[in-house]
Design a protein around this motif. Sequence first.
Motif, PDB file in Angstrom:
ATOM      1  N   LEU A   4       0.852  -1.180   0.000  1.00 43.79           N
ATOM      2  CA  LEU A   4       0.000   0.000   0.000  1.00 43.79           C
ATOM      3  C   LEU A   4       0.893   1.238   0.000  1.00 43.79           C
ATOM      4  O   LEU A   4       1.795   1.348   0.836  1.00 43.79           O
ATOM      5  N   GLU A   6       0.803   5.393   0.090  1.00 43.45           N
ATOM      6  CA  GLU A   6       0.009   6.605   0.276  1.00 43.45           C
ATOM      7  C   GLU A   6       0.664   7.791  -0.411  1.00 43.45           C
ATOM      8  O   GLU A   6       1.892   7.832  -0.588  1.00 43.45           O
ATOM      9  N   CYS A  22      -4.376   6.094  -1.691  1.00 39.26           N
ATOM     10  CA  CYS A  22      -3.699   4.858  -1.297  1.00 39.26           C
ATOM     11  C   CYS A  22      -3.795   3.881  -2.457  1.00 39.26           C
ATOM     12  O   CYS A  22      -4.890   3.384  -2.756  1.00 39.26           O
ATOM     13  N   TRP A  36      -8.319   4.255   6.555  1.00 41.23           N
ATOM     14  CA  TRP A  36      -7.301   5.223   6.951  1.00 41.23           C
ATOM     15  C   TRP A  36      -7.264   5.332   8.466  1.00 41.23           C
ATOM     16  O   TRP A  36      -8.317   5.415   9.112  1.00 41.23           O
ATOM     17  N   THR A  77      -7.372   1.940  -5.995  1.00 43.22           N
ATOM     18  CA  THR A  77      -6.998   3.068  -5.144  1.00 43.22           C
ATOM     19  C   THR A  77      -8.155   3.442  -4.215  1.00 43.22           C
ATOM     20  O   THR A  77      -9.314   3.442  -4.624  1.00 43.22           O
ATOM     21  N   TYR A  94      -2.094   6.726   7.826  1.00 48.20           N
ATOM     22  CA  TYR A  94      -1.697   5.420   7.309  1.00 48.20           C
ATOM     23  C   TYR A  94      -2.878   4.759   6.603  1.00 48.20           C
ATOM     24  O   TYR A  94      -4.006   4.758   7.108  1.00 48.20           O
ATOM     25  N   CYS A  95      -2.591   4.159   5.461  1.00 47.52           N
ATOM     26  CA  CYS A  95      -3.567   3.347   4.758  1.00 47.52           C
ATOM     27  C   CYS A  95      -3.504   1.921   5.301  1.00 47.52           C
ATOM     28  O   CYS A  95      -2.404   1.407   5.592  1.00 47.52           O
ATOM     29  N   GLY A 106       0.469   0.935   4.958  1.00 46.30           N
ATOM     30  CA  GLY A 106       1.366   1.726   4.146  1.00 46.30           C
ATOM     31  C   GLY A 106       2.418   2.388   5.028  1.00 46.30           C
ATOM     32  O   GLY A 106       2.433   2.222   6.243  1.00 46.30           O
TER      33      GLY A 106
END
Length: 115
Positions: A4, A6, A22, A36, A77, A94-95, A106
């Motif tokens: 992943l 971002e 993402c 998220w 995405t 963060y994803c 991510g």
Amino acid sequence: QVQLVESGGGLVQAGESLRLSCAASKSIFSISNMGWYRQAPGKQRELVATITSGGSTNYADSVKGRFTISRDNAKNTVYLQMNSLKPEDTAVYYCMGYYSLRTYWGQGTQVTASS
């Protein structure tokens, strides 16, 4: 395995908007839940918003009405549209993706909303 990545973070004035992206390394049709999270200095990581493969969404109370999570299956995405940003939204975002009984993250992207 799922990677992943971002993008879209940055520095804005309070009241302005940002859109985070993402990008996933595999079809997000196969990823049952994406979302998220954010972590501010000295605080625990917290949920911001999630979206299921069926399109159901969930938001933290602090962002309801200001943030919108969405997904583009053709582009693999997930997005987070953030409007009316506040200084308290400042954090690393963060994803997250849940796939095959594992949670993937991510690397994070910094969002700073200055007053």
